[in-house]
Motif scaffolding. Structure first.
Motif, PDB file in Angstrom:
ATOM      1  N   THR A 143       0.831  -1.193   0.000  1.00 60.46           N
ATOM      2  CA  THR A 143       0.000   0.000   0.000  1.00 60.46           C
ATOM      3  C   THR A 143       0.873   1.253   0.000  1.00 60.46           C
ATOM      4  OG1 THR A 143      -0.164   0.014   2.414  1.00 60.46           O
ATOM      5  CG2 THR A 143      -1.872  -1.183   1.206  1.00 60.46           C
ATOM      6  N   ALA A 144       0.315   2.314  -0.539  1.00 63.83           N
ATOM      7  CA  ALA A 144       1.088   3.534  -0.779  1.00 63.83           C
ATOM      8  C   ALA A 144       1.569   4.191   0.502  1.00 63.83           C
ATOM      9  CB  ALA A 144       0.239   4.527  -1.581  1.00 63.83           C
ATOM     10  N   HIS A 145       0.857   3.973   1.613  1.00 65.71           N
ATOM     11  CA  HIS A 145       1.151   4.718   2.836  1.00 65.71           C
ATOM     12  C   HIS A 145       1.885   3.872   3.873  1.00 65.71           C
ATOM     13  CE1 HIS A 145      -1.535   7.538   0.930  1.00 65.71           C
ATOM     14  NE2 HIS A 145      -2.465   6.611   0.891  1.00 65.71           N
ATOM     15  N   SER A 146       2.339   2.691   3.470  1.00 66.71           N
ATOM     16  CA  SER A 146       3.116   1.827   4.362  1.00 66.71           C
ATOM     17  C   SER A 146       4.603   2.058   4.102  1.00 66.71           C
ATOM     18  CB  SER A 146       2.773   0.366   4.096  1.00 66.71           C
ATOM     19  OG  SER A 146       3.244  -0.014   2.804  1.00 66.71           O
ATOM     20  N   PRO A 147       5.478   1.676   5.054  1.00 67.55           N
ATOM     21  CA  PRO A 147       6.912   1.793   4.800  1.00 67.55           C
ATOM     22  C   PRO A 147       7.364   1.055   3.542  1.00 67.55           C
ATOM     23  CG  PRO A 147       6.537   1.510   7.132  1.00 67.55           C
ATOM     24  CD  PRO A 147       5.197   1.341   6.460  1.00 67.55           C
ATOM     25  N   VAL A 148       6.786  -0.127   3.256  1.00 63.63           N
ATOM     26  CA  VAL A 148       7.166  -0.837   2.035  1.00 63.63           C
ATOM     27  C   VAL A 148       6.783  -0.027   0.808  1.00 63.63           C
ATOM     28  CG1 VAL A 148       6.910  -2.954   0.688  1.00 63.63           C
ATOM     29  CG2 VAL A 148       6.920  -3.080   3.181  1.00 63.63           C
ATOM     30  N   GLY A 149       5.581   0.580   0.843  1.00 64.17           N
ATOM     31  CA  GLY A 149       5.139   1.383  -0.293  1.00 64.17           C
ATOM     32  C   GLY A 149       5.905   2.669  -0.453  1.00 64.17           C
ATOM     33  N   MET A 150       6.326   3.260   0.660  1.00 64.58           N
ATOM     34  CA  MET A 150       7.032   4.543   0.593  1.00 64.58           C
ATOM     35  C   MET A 150       8.523   4.376   0.303  1.00 64.58           C
ATOM     36  SD  MET A 150       5.192   6.850   3.587  1.00 64.58           S
ATOM     37  CE  MET A 150       5.582   5.729   4.920  1.00 64.58           C
TER      38      MET A 150
END
Length: 736
Positions: free
Chosen positions: A540-547
């Motif tokens: 997801t865009a707002h998770s550390p993986v996404g960011m």
């Protein structure tokens, strides 16, 4: 007549209202702002699944279209259509039964030859071995659920392909980076569900006469209907303003810039809705004040451009200030309970009406790398005082007549759960409750016993990938050993445990997937898990993986964002196709949940070659080996949740010596416990139990108890860890 109409569009749950509008209405009450709320989803379901609704579906007017649609499809749909009169004749009685108003129908349903049966009833052989001990009411609910699912299959195939009991046109809301597809759909003719939804909405608009309609959109499966409702209001009630809020815009619409959205909605608010809605109310309903309109986290169209306004200096309300959720106006006695076969926790979600409450805003941990920890609904942690929470529980019980509570926390804090449990016991409330937690070491055996005594019936928590390397990468803050011990503590206390399981996390190897499955197999075989569900990792865009995808070895697909932005497609640098594990993981789990197939080799669940597990067959057993009980902290609170004993003094003699003893008899709901202790120590202990009672506001610590004992006797530890006292610890003498 009310200024505000709060709407949950189709569909969320059949058995209980989604809580967003109830939370908001409770807040508005504290401000003296009049509002009316409605759950369009349950109203549409009841219109559809009724004698009139089914007669319309199967009507002469639709017959040609239905017959044409049936031609290329299955014999199953032909069967349902042929049995249409049987469905029409039985539907009202079935719905009334599922609403809990016609319990005697259970015998007729279970006896057979009452419900028309189509393909969903092929599952019945599975049900007999999976739920052989199911009571008659639950079995009848399950059969009635299959009956509704058969009708749902028919509706999706030949009437409205977008239909689903807990979602509608979900595809249009998932990862919709562009508004184009949804916009195009909104310009086409109404769907069948639209033709049911909009007249219900119209009637309520005429009744309430609102100035502002607030539509809460929790999930992608509510989005299309939300826009249809707003479109209808704009066309037929142009004087009414419309606003959208809720979980979907909070996570997906933070980069919104498509002007076409504002052909439907005047405002879209983000995050906590209380202050944004209060400011909208003042702007719309008191515009005569000629003041500059103030907004909190609100998108709107200004000079034909999408603008984001956050021009108030007023801070968000504290959780102690938002009031008690108010579920009035909702058709609480009309919701229907269904029982699917999926797993025990899913039955909690779908069976029975649960009052929704939150112990704490946000997440006290806030570190998991797959989670949207950058957003306020996770990031801003604020617990509510236990007394305030239980006050709200009592208020809601008085309003709804229901004593079941689902605390919808991201992760309920253990210390607050303890205080809430103590407060429930002190007030002698009889409630049932469940929530989501982290499997952290704070959940000792004693705390779990306390939670059970207060009415806790189930918990769910994230085991995620059962691999210590990946749990560390996720920053879950737990280990597999710790999870095993905590799930054991809950299970032994009689609280059902559901585990969220994950596969396909970045850098996860095939070996780790296999080893994770072996860990899960052992936990189910030992009985410390009762329910679970495998989810494939989504970025997801707002998770550390996404960011920060480069830190996790993933390559995101970058798309231009004009509408929704949350789920991100990506490729994992490992190159592993995790999709192929889905069927085997879920099939094995289904069997484990029903207590079978533990002896199967893991390879048997997959139709492709997998490596042997590297996990020893007794790994979880070793995690559960008994812990040292001689470690009570001096600051631990000692609580007694049992009753006072009956006492009897007697004399004991040995080798010419005699001394006085006391027999303490404790009566519990299911058994009786007898202890014999030297009389002087027994006198002290009985007096101490009175002081330690859960009903006393003043709580004694282990250190204080030790001091009290050693004012009269020697060696408190020898007494505290003696066999009689250890026996009592299993029945409510708790160190917290």
């Amino acid at each position: 007549m009310k200024d505000l109409l709060l709407v949950t569009p189709p569909f969320t749950q059949l058995n209980t209202p989604y809580p967003a509008t109830g939370y908001l209405k409770g807040f508005l009450n504290t401000k003296g702002i009049g509002s009316f709320q409605m759950d369009l989803g349950i109203e549409v379901i009841l219109a559809l699944f009724s004698k009139e609704g089914l007669a319309s579906i199967f009507s002469t007017d639709n017959r040609q279209q239905i017959t044409e649609n049936l031609q290329p499809t299955t014999d199953n749909l032909q069967r349902i259509y042929s049995l249409r009169q049987e469905y029409i004749n039985t539907i009202d009685a079935v719905i009334t039964f599922l609403q809990g108003k016609n319990s005697t129908l259970a015998r007729q349903i279970c006896a057979g030859n009452f419900l028309p049966e189509a393909s969903r009833f092929a599952q019945l052989d599975d049900m007999e071995w999976a739920f052989g001990s199911m009571g008659m009411q639950d079995k009848a609910k399950h059969l009635a659920t299959l009956y509704l699912e058969d009708l749902s299959d028919f509706i999706k195939e030949v009437v409205d392909e977008n239909f689903g009991f807990s979602r509608y046109a979900e595809r249009l809301g998932r990862s919709a980076n562009s508004f184009d597809e949804l916009y195009s759909q909104l310009l086409t003719e109404l769907t069948y569900i639209d033709t049911l939804t909009l007249p219900i909405l119209e009637e309520r608009l005429k009744q309430v006469k609102p100035k502002l309609v607030l539509i809460s959109v929790p999930f992608p499966g509510n989005l299309y209907s939300a826009f249809r409702c707003a479109q209808f209001i704009k066309k037929h009630f142009p004087e009414i303003k419309t606003a959208m809020g809720g979980g979907f815009p909070n996570t997906e619409l933070r980069n919104l810039n498509d002007k076409r959205v504002f052909e439907f909605f005047d405002f879209i608010t983000l995050d906590d809705g209380e202050l944004p809605v209060e400011l909208l109310y003042h702007s719309i309903c008191h515009s005569e004040r000629n003041e500059e309109s103030l907004y909190k986290r609100t998108f709107l169209l200004e000079n034909n451009e999408v603008v984001y306004k956050n021009n108030t200096t007023k801070p968000d309300y504290k959780q102690s200030e938002v009031g008690t959720p108010d579920y009035s106006d909702l058709l609480l006695d009309k919701y229907i309970s269904v029982i699917e076969i999926a797993n025990p926790m899913h039955s909690l979600w779908s069976d029975g009406r649960w009052n929704k409450l939150t112990m704490a805003h946000g997440c006290y941990w806030g570190k998991c790398t797959f989670c949207d920890i950058s957003l306020d609904y996770i990031k801003l942690y604020e617990p509510i005082a236990a007394k305030t929470l239980v006050d709200r529980m009592e208020t809601i019980i008085a309003q709804t007549g229901e004593t079941g509570f689902h605390f919808v926390d991201e992760a309920a804090p253990p210390a607050l759960m303890r205080e809430v449990a103590l407060e429930i016991l002190r007030r002698k409330l009889t409630v049932s409750w469940w929530t989501n937690i982290r499997f952290e070491k704070s959940f000792t055996a004693d705390l779990c016993l306390l939670l059970k005594a207060s009415g806790c019936i189930a918990i769910s928590g994230g085991l995620e990938v059962a691999s210590d390397r990946l749990l560390a990468l996720i920053q879950k803050g737990v280990t597999v050993e710790q999870v095993a011990q905590v799930t054991r503590n809950f299970t032994e206390a009689g609280i059902m445990v559901h585990a969220y399981l994950m596969y396909g996390y970045p850098t996860q190897t095939v070996q780790e997937t296999v080893d994770s499955l072996e860990m899960v197999r052992q936990m189910f075989e030992l009985g410390i898990l009762q329910s679970g569900f495998w989810h494939q990792f989504a970025m997801t865009a707002h998770s550390p993986v996404g960011m920060f995808p480069e830190k996790f070895g993933v390559i995101p697909e970058i798309n231009p964002i004009t509408f929704a932005n949350n789920d991100i497609q990506f490729s994992d640098k490992t190159g592993i196709n995790h999709d192929k594990f889905s069927f085997g993981l879920k099939k094995s789990l289904f069997n484990f949940m029903h207590g079978i197939c533990f002896e199967y080799e893991l390879q048997e669940w997959f139709d492709f070659k997998i490596p042997h597990t590297t996990i020893p067959s007794d790994y979880i057993v070793s995690c559960l080996e008994s812990q040292d009980n001689f470690g009570t902290k001096p600051s631990a609170k000692i609580i007694w949740i049992g009753g006072m004993p009956l006492t009897e003094t007697f004399t004991k003699s040995k080798k010419g010596n005699s001394w006085k003893m006391m027999k303490l008899t404790f009566h519990y709901k299911r058994e009786t416990v007898e202890l014999s202790i030297e009389k002087d120590k027994a006198d002290w202990f009985v007096n101490a139990l009175g002081l330690l009672s859960v009903y006393n506001e003043k709580v004694a610590t282990f250190s204080q108890l030790k001091t009290s004992f050693e004012n009269q006797f020697e060696d408190f530890e020898l007494f505290w860890y003696s066999k009689p006292i250890n026996t009592l610890k299993e029945f409510g003498l708790l160190a917290l």
